[in-house]
Design a protein around this motif. Structure first.
Motif, PDB file in Angstrom:
ATOM      1  N   GLY A  90       0.826  -1.218   0.000  1.00 18.12           N
ATOM      2  CA  GLY A  90       0.000   0.000   0.000  1.00 18.12           C
ATOM      3  C   GLY A  90       0.855   1.260   0.000  1.00 18.12           C
ATOM      4  O   GLY A  90       0.514   2.262  -0.628  1.00 18.12           O
ATOM      5  N   TRP A  91       2.006   1.190   0.690  1.00 19.88           N
ATOM      6  CA  TRP A  91       2.945   2.330   0.681  1.00 19.88           C
ATOM      7  C   TRP A  91       3.507   2.515  -0.729  1.00 19.88           C
ATOM      8  O   TRP A  91       3.561   3.628  -1.266  1.00 19.88           O
ATOM      9  CB  TRP A  91       4.077   2.074   1.686  1.00 19.88           C
ATOM     10  N   LEU A  92       3.894   1.365  -1.326  1.00 25.16           N
ATOM     11  CA  LEU A  92       4.475   1.403  -2.660  1.00 25.16           C
ATOM     12  C   LEU A  92       3.471   1.938  -3.691  1.00 25.16           C
ATOM     13  O   LEU A  92       3.826   2.657  -4.620  1.00 25.16           O
ATOM     14  CB  LEU A  92       4.868  -0.035  -2.988  1.00 25.16           C
ATOM     15  N   ALA A  93       2.202   1.594  -3.480  1.00 22.94           N
ATOM     16  CA  ALA A  93       1.159   2.053  -4.406  1.00 22.94           C
ATOM     17  C   ALA A  93       0.794   3.518  -4.166  1.00 22.94           C
ATOM     18  O   ALA A  93       0.033   4.100  -4.928  1.00 22.94           O
ATOM     19  CB  ALA A  93      -0.083   1.175  -4.252  1.00 22.94           C
ATOM     20  N   GLY A  94       1.306   4.091  -3.085  1.00 20.87           N
ATOM     21  CA  GLY A  94       1.076   5.514  -2.828  1.00 20.87           C
ATOM     22  C   GLY A  94      -0.074   5.797  -1.869  1.00 20.87           C
ATOM     23  O   GLY A  94      -0.471   6.948  -1.701  1.00 20.87           O
ATOM     24  N   HIS A  95      -0.600   4.762  -1.196  1.00 26.49           N
ATOM     25  CA  HIS A  95      -1.731   4.986  -0.289  1.00 26.49           C
ATOM     26  C   HIS A  95      -1.297   5.388   1.121  1.00 26.49           C
ATOM     27  O   HIS A  95      -2.101   5.914   1.885  1.00 26.49           O
ATOM     28  CB  HIS A  95      -2.600   3.731  -0.190  1.00 26.49           C
ATOM     29  N   TYR A  96      -0.046   5.072   1.479  1.00 25.00           N
ATOM     30  CA  TYR A  96       0.427   5.378   2.837  1.00 25.00           C
ATOM     31  C   TYR A  96       1.768   6.096   2.785  1.00 25.00           C
ATOM     32  O   TYR A  96       2.561   5.870   1.864  1.00 25.00           O
ATOM     33  CB  TYR A  96       0.642   4.080   3.645  1.00 25.00           C
ATOM     34  N   PRO A 122      15.890  -7.186   3.830  1.00 26.51           N
ATOM     35  CA  PRO A 122      15.142  -6.570   4.920  1.00 26.51           C
ATOM     36  C   PRO A 122      14.265  -5.416   4.427  1.00 26.51           C
ATOM     37  O   PRO A 122      14.672  -4.650   3.546  1.00 26.51           O
ATOM     38  CB  PRO A 122      16.224  -6.048   5.867  1.00 26.51           C
ATOM     39  N   LEU A 123      13.087  -5.287   5.046  1.00 30.26           N
ATOM     40  CA  LEU A 123      12.107  -4.310   4.575  1.00 30.26           C
ATOM     41  C   LEU A 123      12.607  -2.873   4.664  1.00 30.26           C
ATOM     42  O   LEU A 123      12.293  -2.048   3.809  1.00 30.26           O
ATOM     43  CB  LEU A 123      10.813  -4.435   5.390  1.00 30.26           C
ATOM     44  N   GLU A 124      13.406  -2.568   5.716  1.00 27.68           N
ATOM     45  CA  GLU A 124      13.858  -1.180   5.860  1.00 27.68           C
ATOM     46  C   GLU A 124      14.766  -0.797   4.695  1.00 27.68           C
ATOM     47  O   GLU A 124      14.711   0.314   4.182  1.00 27.68           O
ATOM     48  CB  GLU A 124      14.516  -0.906   7.224  1.00 27.68           C
ATOM     49  N   GLN A 125      15.586  -1.779   4.249  1.00 26.82           N
ATOM     50  CA  GLN A 125      16.465  -1.512   3.102  1.00 26.82           C
ATOM     51  C   GLN A 125      15.649  -1.417   1.819  1.00 26.82           C
ATOM     52  O   GLN A 125      15.903  -0.583   0.965  1.00 26.82           O
ATOM     53  CB  GLN A 125      17.445  -2.669   2.959  1.00 26.82           C
ATOM     54  N   PHE A 126      14.669  -2.303   1.696  1.00 29.34           N
ATOM     55  CA  PHE A 126      13.808  -2.299   0.505  1.00 29.34           C
ATOM     56  C   PHE A 126      13.121  -0.942   0.381  1.00 29.34           C
ATOM     57  O   PHE A 126      13.069  -0.349  -0.697  1.00 29.34           O
ATOM     58  CB  PHE A 126      12.762  -3.418   0.604  1.00 29.34           C
ATOM     59  N   GLN A 127      12.618  -0.457   1.506  1.00 31.39           N
ATOM     60  CA  GLN A 127      11.897   0.823   1.503  1.00 31.39           C
ATOM     61  C   GLN A 127      12.807   1.945   0.986  1.00 31.39           C
ATOM     62  O   GLN A 127      12.421   2.726   0.118  1.00 31.39           O
ATOM     63  CB  GLN A 127      11.398   1.095   2.935  1.00 31.39           C
ATOM     64  N   GLN A 128      14.053   1.974   1.483  1.00 28.22           N
ATOM     65  CA  GLN A 128      14.969   3.049   1.071  1.00 28.22           C
ATOM     66  C   GLN A 128      15.382   2.898  -0.390  1.00 28.22           C
ATOM     67  O   GLN A 128      15.370   3.852  -1.159  1.00 28.22           O
ATOM     68  CB  GLN A 128      16.227   3.027   1.936  1.00 28.22           C
ATOM     69  N   ARG A 129      15.737   1.668  -0.764  1.00 28.60           N
ATOM     70  CA  ARG A 129      16.250   1.460  -2.124  1.00 28.60           C
ATOM     71  C   ARG A 129      15.145   1.628  -3.160  1.00 28.60           C
ATOM     72  O   ARG A 129      15.384   2.104  -4.256  1.00 28.60           O
ATOM     73  CB  ARG A 129      16.912   0.080  -2.241  1.00 28.60           C
ATOM     74  N   TRP A 130      13.917   1.237  -2.804  1.00 28.86           N
ATOM     75  CA  TRP A 130      12.798   1.431  -3.734  1.00 28.86           C
ATOM     76  C   TRP A 130      12.594   2.925  -3.990  1.00 28.86           C
ATOM     77  O   TRP A 130      12.420   3.357  -5.131  1.00 28.86           O
ATOM     78  CB  TRP A 130      11.510   0.804  -3.191  1.00 28.86           C
ATOM     79  N   SER A 131      12.642   3.718  -2.927  1.00 29.39           N
ATOM     80  CA  SER A 131      12.410   5.163  -3.075  1.00 29.39           C
ATOM     81  C   SER A 131      13.427   5.758  -4.044  1.00 29.39           C
ATOM     82  O   SER A 131      13.078   6.557  -4.917  1.00 29.39           O
ATOM     83  CB  SER A 131      12.522   5.874  -1.725  1.00 29.39           C
ATOM     84  N   GLN A 132      14.708   5.351  -3.889  1.00 29.86           N
ATOM     85  CA  GLN A 132      15.751   5.885  -4.787  1.00 29.86           C
ATOM     86  C   GLN A 132      15.487   5.453  -6.231  1.00 29.86           C
ATOM     87  O   GLN A 132      15.549   6.248  -7.158  1.00 29.86           O
ATOM     88  CB  GLN A 132      17.131   5.373  -4.365  1.00 29.86           C
ATOM     89  N   ASP A 139      11.706   8.077 -13.181  1.00 28.87           N
ATOM     90  CA  ASP A 139      10.748   9.028 -13.742  1.00 28.87           C
ATOM     91  C   ASP A 139      10.984   9.278 -15.238  1.00 28.87           C
ATOM     92  O   ASP A 139      12.035   9.749 -15.641  1.00 28.87           O
ATOM     93  CB  ASP A 139      10.852  10.345 -12.952  1.00 28.87           C
ATOM     94  N   GLY A 140       9.998   8.934 -16.052  1.00 27.19           N
ATOM     95  CA  GLY A 140      10.043   9.255 -17.478  1.00 27.19           C
ATOM     96  C   GLY A 140      10.892   8.322 -18.330  1.00 27.19           C
ATOM     97  O   GLY A 140      10.952   8.474 -19.542  1.00 27.19           O
ATOM     98  N   GLN A 141      11.561   7.337 -17.731  1.00 27.70           N
ATOM     99  CA  GLN A 141      12.440   6.460 -18.524  1.00 27.70           C
ATOM    100  C   GLN A 141      11.694   5.239 -19.046  1.00 27.70           C
ATOM    101  O   GLN A 141      10.737   4.795 -18.435  1.00 27.70           O
ATOM    102  CB  GLN A 141      13.561   5.938 -17.628  1.00 27.70           C
ATOM    103  N   ALA A 142      12.178   4.692 -20.160  1.00 30.21           N
ATOM    104  CA  ALA A 142      11.656   3.408 -20.632  1.00 30.21           C
ATOM    105  C   ALA A 142      12.265   2.321 -19.749  1.00 30.21           C
ATOM    106  O   ALA A 142      13.467   2.303 -19.521  1.00 30.21           O
ATOM    107  CB  ALA A 142      12.067   3.192 -22.076  1.00 30.21           C
ATOM    108  N   LEU A 143      11.424   1.451 -19.232  1.00 27.70           N
ATOM    109  CA  LEU A 143      11.915   0.499 -18.245  1.00 27.70           C
ATOM    110  C   LEU A 143      11.296  -0.866 -18.417  1.00 27.70           C
ATOM    111  O   LEU A 143      10.152  -0.978 -18.835  1.00 27.70           O
ATOM    112  CB  LEU A 143      11.518   0.962 -16.837  1.00 27.70           C
ATOM    113  N   HIS A 144      12.064  -1.873 -18.060  1.00 28.73           N
ATOM    114  CA  HIS A 144      11.474  -3.204 -17.913  1.00 28.73           C
ATOM    115  C   HIS A 144      11.859  -3.721 -16.533  1.00 28.73           C
ATOM    116  O   HIS A 144      13.028  -4.001 -16.264  1.00 28.73           O
ATOM    117  CB  HIS A 144      11.986  -4.156 -19.006  1.00 28.73           C
ATOM    118  N   TRP A 145      10.879  -3.802 -15.656  1.00 29.83           N
ATOM    119  CA  TRP A 145      11.124  -4.315 -14.310  1.00 29.83           C
ATOM    120  C   TRP A 145      10.469  -5.680 -14.195  1.00 29.83           C
ATOM    121  O   TRP A 145       9.329  -5.870 -14.640  1.00 29.83           O
ATOM    122  CB  TRP A 145      10.546  -3.365 -13.245  1.00 29.83           C
ATOM    123  N   VAL A 146      11.203  -6.606 -13.584  1.00 28.67           N
ATOM    124  CA  VAL A 146      10.685  -7.969 -13.429  1.00 28.67           C
ATOM    125  C   VAL A 146      10.625  -8.331 -11.956  1.00 28.67           C
ATOM    126  O   VAL A 146      11.625  -8.226 -11.243  1.00 28.67           O
ATOM    127  CB  VAL A 146      11.589  -8.987 -14.175  1.00 28.67           C
TER     128      VAL A 146
END
Ligand SMILES: Cc1cc2nc3c(=O)[nH]c(=O)nc-3n(C[C@H](O)[C@H](O)[C@H](O)COP(=O)(O)OP(=O)(O)OC[C@H]3O[C@@H](n4cnc5c(N)ncnc54)[C@H](O)[C@@H]3O)c2cc1C
Length: 364
Positions: A47-53, A126-136, A142-149
């Motif tokens: 939900g945080w990742l989706a922008g709800h929290y 670990p979730l705390e690392q995931f949270q930080q690295r995802w944000s970066q 933003d705006g790039q062509a991407l393929h995420w798996v």
């Protein structure tokens, strides 16, 4: 004074500390060892990742909780347990003796299936690392062509794929491609066919390419069972969990996968002064899935039995319920639910999940 060490601020320990903040242990030095002052609540991460929290809505202040329960907090990780000597060693080099030890450190992401992959990997734990690295990552995307798996077809993989699909910027066609590689067992192998169908439909609606095959990693590529090859910009690993390797040399009785074996009192089968709860442990008498629900339900029993151990009084047994409520958020404030044979979905299911999850975190 005798010392009880709580290792990890997982779900069970948070609830134990909450209970003891109202009625602290007597004549026992209580120590919490945790690498982070914050404990992230996995149920709200999609939900945080989706922008709800916001981040703050998804985490518990373990430091304040420990202080309220009269515990000393040590911000470090345990790297070794010597159960025969009643001693733990911390990453910072310090050793700590204990009279009783309670382990609630969860498990780590099993990256075995991605061994050989040399591209960029973001591991969910670990979730705390995931949270930080995802944000970066998200900011840079933003705006790039991407393929995420996303690799991993369990509940967390499916939820994160839907959350990413909801959150990905400017997302159509060539600009963003999002794939979920589930492994050969397919999507949500532990769920009933109706749930799998609902989730598959929702993923497709959100533009996620669901690939129900195994991906063999080599260099920067994933080769699928049908011979096709993916060359993602980023792999998000949601590949299930495995026991922390340092448990192997602890002297504690472990199951074949390296998880701490406990009895119905959450007590180690080999060392009666050691207790464990949550994903880190297994019971011989019944197989429990590794989910936060069980860690939460075991908490009152763990709290009672740790107190009983320090007071030499009677233990109580943990009886897991036959069915567990699973609620899978689907990116856009829609959720799918499963309870025993029942399957249901809708916006009301998301509201229910939102209420339960926020209630848990705000309860601290
Ligand atoms: C994206 C995602 C969504 C999920 N959603 C749900 C859900 O909706 N419902 C559900 O039931 N389950 C869910 N799960 C599963 C759930 O996260 C785990 O089952 C649950 O977190 C296990 O709780 P725990 O108390 O065992 O450990 P954790 O919650 O993993 O906590 C362990 C703590 O110990 C700390 N720690 C780790 N190693 C050490 C060490 N060496 N020394 C000291 N401390 C250490 C960690 O930093 C962490 O704070 C989800 C998982 C993911 C990845």
């Amino acid at each position: 004074m005798k010392r009880l060490v709580l290792m990890g601020a997982g779900h069970s320990h948070l609830l134990v500390l909450k209970q003891w903040s109202n009625s602290p242990l007597k004549d026992v030095e209580l120590v919490l060892v945790t690498p982070s002052a914050w404990q992230y609540y996995s149920g709200m991460i999609p939900g945080w990742l989706a922008g709800h929290y916001s981040v703050d809505q998804c985490r518990v202040d373990a430091q304040s909780l420990a202080l309220a329960a009269g515990a000393k907090i040590v911000l470090d990780s345990v790297v070794d347990i010597q159960a025969d000597n009643r001693q733990i060693r911390l990453a910072g080099g310090e050793s700590l003796d204990y009279d009783w030890l309670s382990i609630d450190i969860g498990a780590q992401t099993n990256l075995e299936s991605l061994r050989g992959y040399t591209g960029s990997i973001l591991s969910v734990k670990p979730l705390e690392q995931f949270q930080q690295r995802w944000s970066q990552r998200y900011e840079r995307a933003d705006g790039q062509a991407l393929h995420w798996v996303l690799v991993g077809g369990g509940a967390a993989g499916a939820e994160l794929a839907m959350a990413v699909a909801h959150a990905m910027p400017s997302g159509t066609g060539a600009q963003r491609r999002l794939s979920l590689v589930t492994g050969k067992q397919g999507l949500l192998p532990d769920f009933r066919p109706r749930i799998r169908k609902l989730a598959r439909r929702k993923l497709v609606q959100l533009g996620v390419e669901v690939i129900e095959q195994r991906g063999e990693a080599a260099g920067r590529h994933l080769t699928l069972t049908d011979g096709a090859s993916l060359s993602p910009d980023l792999v998000i690993a949601v590949t299930g969990s495995e026991a922390f390797p340092f448990l192997k040399t602890s002297g504690l009785a472990l199951d074949t996968q390296g998880f701490v074996l406990v009895n119905e009192y959450q007590q180690s089968l080999s060392h009666p002064r050691v207790f464990a709860a949550g994903d880190v442990c297994s019971r011989l008498d019944q197989a429990l899935s590794r989910s936060g629900v069980h860690a939460v339900r075991a908490a009152p029993v763990l709290a009672a039995n740790l107190r009983a151990a320090t007071e030499a009084s009677e233990f109580v047994a943990f009886q897991p319920r036959p069915h567990t409520l699973y609620l899978l958020s689907c990116g856009d404030k829609f959720a799918i639910g499963s309870y025993g044979p029942l399957a249901f979905s809708g916006r009301w299911v998301w509201r229910l999940k939102d209420k339960i999850d926020r209630g848990f975190v705000e309860g601290f």
